[in-house]
Design a protein around this motif. Structure first.
Motif, PDB file in Angstrom:
ATOM      1  N   SER A 220      51.334  47.277  52.705  1.00 20.79           N
ATOM      2  CA  SER A 220      50.937  46.252  53.385  1.00 20.79           C
ATOM      3  C   SER A 220      51.122  46.618  54.887  1.00 20.79           C
ATOM      4  O   SER A 220      50.303  46.077  55.837  1.00 20.79           O
ATOM      5  N   LEU A 221      52.102  47.448  55.263  1.00 21.00           N
ATOM      6  CA  LEU A 221      52.470  47.599  56.576  1.00 21.00           C
ATOM      7  C   LEU A 221      51.466  48.560  57.087  1.00 21.00           C
ATOM      8  O   LEU A 221      51.121  48.484  58.287  1.00 21.00           O
ATOM      9  N   ASN A 222      50.793  49.530  56.545  1.00 21.39           N
ATOM     10  CA  ASN A 222      49.719  50.359  56.870  1.00 21.39           C
ATOM     11  C   ASN A 222      48.411  49.665  57.215  1.00 21.39           C
ATOM     12  O   ASN A 222      47.770  49.627  58.323  1.00 21.39           O
ATOM     13  N   ASP A 223      48.043  48.656  56.287  1.00 20.84           N
ATOM     14  CA  ASP A 223      47.096  47.737  56.973  1.00 20.84           C
ATOM     15  C   ASP A 223      47.349  46.994  58.117  1.00 20.84           C
ATOM     16  O   ASP A 223      46.499  46.748  58.817  1.00 20.84           O
ATOM     17  N   THR A 224      48.567  46.328  58.118  1.00 20.09           N
ATOM     18  CA  THR A 224      48.980  45.476  59.334  1.00 20.09           C
ATOM     19  C   THR A 224      49.056  46.453  60.576  1.00 20.09           C
ATOM     20  O   THR A 224      48.457  45.762  61.761  1.00 20.09           O
ATOM     21  N   VAL A 225      49.549  47.527  60.590  1.00 16.67           N
ATOM     22  CA  VAL A 225      49.581  48.374  61.630  1.00 16.67           C
ATOM     23  C   VAL A 225      48.145  48.677  62.115  1.00 16.67           C
ATOM     24  O   VAL A 225      47.789  48.958  63.402  1.00 16.67           O
ATOM     25  N   ILE A 226      47.041  49.068  61.506  1.00 14.87           N
ATOM     26  CA  ILE A 226      45.965  49.475  61.763  1.00 14.87           C
ATOM     27  C   ILE A 226      45.282  48.200  62.302  1.00 14.87           C
ATOM     28  O   ILE A 226      44.655  48.325  63.442  1.00 14.87           O
ATOM     29  N   VAL A 227      45.444  47.043  61.906  1.00 17.44           N
ATOM     30  CA  VAL A 227      44.905  45.660  62.571  1.00 17.44           C
ATOM     31  C   VAL A 227      45.608  45.547  63.756  1.00 17.44           C
ATOM     32  O   VAL A 227      44.900  45.397  64.797  1.00 17.44           O
ATOM     33  N   THR A 258      39.556  48.104  55.562  1.00 18.28           N
ATOM     34  CA  THR A 258      40.216  47.255  54.585  1.00 18.28           C
ATOM     35  C   THR A 258      39.649  46.962  53.343  1.00 18.28           C
ATOM     36  O   THR A 258      40.398  47.317  52.239  1.00 18.28           O
ATOM     37  N   ILE A 259      38.414  46.813  53.258  1.00 15.31           N
ATOM     38  CA  ILE A 259      37.910  46.363  52.052  1.00 15.31           C
ATOM     39  C   ILE A 259      37.553  47.738  51.314  1.00 15.31           C
ATOM     40  O   ILE A 259      37.924  47.690  49.967  1.00 15.31           O
ATOM     41  N   LEU A 260      37.180  48.747  51.940  1.00 17.04           N
ATOM     42  CA  LEU A 260      37.033  49.992  51.111  1.00 17.04           C
ATOM     43  C   LEU A 260      38.367  50.607  50.455  1.00 17.04           C
ATOM     44  O   LEU A 260      38.442  51.190  49.477  1.00 17.04           O
ATOM     45  N   THR A 261      39.311  50.688  51.452  1.00 13.59           N
ATOM     46  CA  THR A 261      40.642  51.065  51.203  1.00 13.59           C
ATOM     47  C   THR A 261      41.227  49.996  49.794  1.00 13.59           C
ATOM     48  O   THR A 261      41.781  50.758  49.004  1.00 13.59           O
TER      49      THR A 261
END
Length: 325
Positions: A220-227, A258-261
């Motif tokens: 979740s952190l990885n997704d959040t940091v990218i955004v 995000t969708i692909l990952t």
């Protein structure tokens, strides 16, 4: 060669109004958190032997074990809280069938009486399995005492807490305090909802689930940091654009990634859930849930929280004066 990649099915410049849906998402998240807290306070968690203490024995029945028969035997003997799990034998055994791991909860007495009660329970289970399921050979036997299980519970909670604090410190240092606080609040959201779904389903909660929760925090952190990184980039690029528009633009910029990952991760996790056996089912279920809730929180929780925390263009987000200097 025909292009069959998934990327071509996704819009190149999506314009989904995520920020306009923030109030609906906030209401949904608050209700989910309250429901999780209520479930945890009323039903609790189905703690495994790791956290409750007890005896774990690995049995070789000489054939493919029948978990349902073993569970019904434990229930008949009054040990409905026992656990049954198929495990693959070591490669050196050259067995074509699984062993079975049976967990007997720690008995309520303490001291010498507790040790005697645990031994009596073990003997009763061994006799009952031999009578109702069939002959077997004990492959191994381990005992987890109440002191050890208590330490495991404490250290498991401490591991999750320290991970969240480390995330707060890193994001605060890397971005601004609003980003750090927003990321940690989103991670708290994910952890609480994960505990709530385990309380609802009563799937066994053991050390592997703690490992899954820590993995969920990282995912979740990885997704959040990218955004967040895209938000910071767009704040520098569009200095006069209102913050809600910058947030929405940034989420849409990273939407295809995000969708692909998430989809590729889910493919592996669903395969693990279906084919990994009962030993990995709890872990893989937690991870599948974590991918869904982590993706949701990165879009609908972490980013809108920046508006609530009144993020302003500063040194780390693109101040016009700082850029001119």
């Amino acid at each position: 060669m025909k292009d069959i990649s998934l990327v071509r099915f996704l819009p190149k410049e999506p314009k989904v109004p995520f920020i306009n849906l923030r109030m609906f998402a906030a209401a949904l998240s608050v209700l989910a958190i309250l429901a999780s807290i209520y479930l945890f306070s009323t039903r609790g968690l189905n703690y495994g032997i790791d956290f409750t203490g007890g005896t774990v024995i690995e049995l070789d029945f000489g054939e493919e074990p029948r978990p349902d028969d073993i569970r019904s035997t434990l229930a008949d003997l009054g040990y409905a809280g026992g656990t049954v799990q198929n495990i693959a034998p070591p490669k050196s055994e050259n067995k074509s069938y699984d062993f079975v791991r049976v967990g007997i909860p720690l008995q309520p007495e303490t001291g010498d009486a507790g040790a005697t009660a645990q031994q009596d329970a073990l003997k009763a289970v061994e006799a009952g399995l031999a009578e109702q399921v069939g002959p077997y050979k004990i492959y191994s036997q381990d005992v987890v005492g109440s002191k050890v299980s208590g330490e495991l519970r404490t250290k498991g909670a401490l591991a999750v807490g320290l991970a969240l604090l480390a995330v707060l410190a890193y994001i605060w240092f890397r971005f601004e305090w609003q980003f750090g606080l927003g990321a940690v609040m989103a991670l708290f959201h994910d952890v609480i909802l994960t505990i709530g779904v385990f309380s609802l389903t009563q799937i066994e909660f053991n050390l592997s689930i703690i490992a899954a929760i820590l993995t969920i925090v990282g995912y979740s952190l990885n997704d959040t940091v990218i955004v967040y990184d895209r938000i910071r980039e767009n704040l520098r690029k569009f200095k006069k654009m209102p913050l809600p528009e910058v947030l929405n633009l940034s989420i849409n910029d990273t939407l295809s990634r995000t969708i692909l990952t998430s989809m590729t991760t889910l493919l592996a996790l669903v395969s693990l859930y279906i084919l990994g056996g009962s030993g990995l089912r709890g872990f893989s279920f937690a991870m599948i849930w974590g991918v869904f809730v982590g993706t949701y929180s990165s879009i609908f929780v972490a980013s809108p929280l920046l508006m609530l925390l009144k993020l302003k263009r500063g040194v780390n987000t693109g101040n016009a004066e700082a850029a001119e200097a």
